[in-house]
Write a protein that holds these residues in place. Sequence first.
Motif, PDB file in Angstrom:
ATOM      1  N   GLN A   1      -1.284  -2.761  -5.248  1.00 13.37           N
ATOM      2  CA  GLN A   1      -2.429  -2.024  -4.748  1.00 13.37           C
ATOM      3  C   GLN A   1      -3.666  -2.916  -4.783  1.00 13.37           C
TER       4      GLN A   1
ATOM      5  N   GLY B   1      -3.926   6.864   3.042  1.00 14.36           N
ATOM      6  CA  GLY B   1      -3.320   5.833   2.202  1.00 14.36           C
ATOM      7  C   GLY B   1      -1.937   5.439   2.683  1.00 14.36           C
TER       8      GLY B   1
ATOM      9  N   ASP C   1      -7.157   2.134   4.180  1.00 17.99           N
ATOM     10  CA  ASP C   1      -6.203   1.094   3.786  1.00 17.99           C
ATOM     11  C   ASP C   1      -5.618   0.361   4.990  1.00 17.99           C
TER      12      ASP C   1
ATOM     13  N   GLN D   1       0.813  -1.207   0.000  1.00 18.80           N
ATOM     14  CA  GLN D   1       0.000   0.000   0.000  1.00 18.80           C
ATOM     15  C   GLN D   1       0.842   1.250   0.000  1.00 18.80           C
TER      16      GLN D   1
END
Length: 307
Positions: free
Chosen positions: A281, A142, A261, A18
Amino acid sequence: MKNWMAACCMGLLLSAQQAYAASSSGCENGGFTVLGKSGAQTVSVAPGSVASTFRVQGRYVQFDVDAASFGVLNYAMTGVANKKDITGGRSTPVFDSKLPDHRGLFLNSAVKVELSDSADIVLTRTGPGLTMKIQAKDCANGGIFQMEVARADETKTVFTHKLAQSAFYFDNRNFRNREGEVVPFKDTTLTIGPRINFGNDYSSKFVGRDSPQFADRIAEPLCTNNIATRTGGVARVQHCGGVSQWSVASGGRMGQVMGEDATEVAPPATACTHKCQAQNQTQGAAVVLGFPFPVADADRLKPRFAQ
């Protein structure tokens, strides 16, 4: 030396699962200024022009770097308005420090600075037998940070992550209560395991996670927590509430994932060496379990530091 160079290159090219999964809308108008540089460019800053500690300033995140170790200090989210904001619009300290123990080695070369138009920064510095690299994104959430290390002797490096005073580690009850369940992921399935996150008491969307690759957390017996499981049993979690330590392989890294995330059910980061951003991802394919807010006292990891 050959093996070290391979590990070094692997580490410097790693992409975390990520590490670059931040939504582009969460990075709107983002971009860093560092060592007097801003805007898309790649430049080397001579050692004599590098202060012992220097600031990396973005629109959404900011932090200081110790030049000799590439340890990170005072990492914070600024709270600048963004539709992906997780801070509630307020300046939010996240980490007091993320410090690698180089055991006598140090960095003394020029600092290579790579800045892009897409809110990315890459900082690289070397020293005798040592290479460090910091990658960050100026985004509201993120995968927005990672630190990588490579050593000529190919031994492991201990990274110590100390949270800001207002933040705390917790055992995520949303994961613990569904531990063992099987959920879909892309064209396969995954089994839900326990999850340690960090959060605070004043931002209902603020949540993060330490994200390792070629790194293992060091258990702390002096911070043993008895966490209730879904079956009525007890899990012993040896993790302090304000600090975590990680044994990082040469060529490995520690990342930082914020927001949604950090609470998705996804596989560990894969080892990749070239243009692996997309395959690492999840792109909306993962089940997101979220986290309870406020976090129950029974699920907060204690004590804050080992006594």
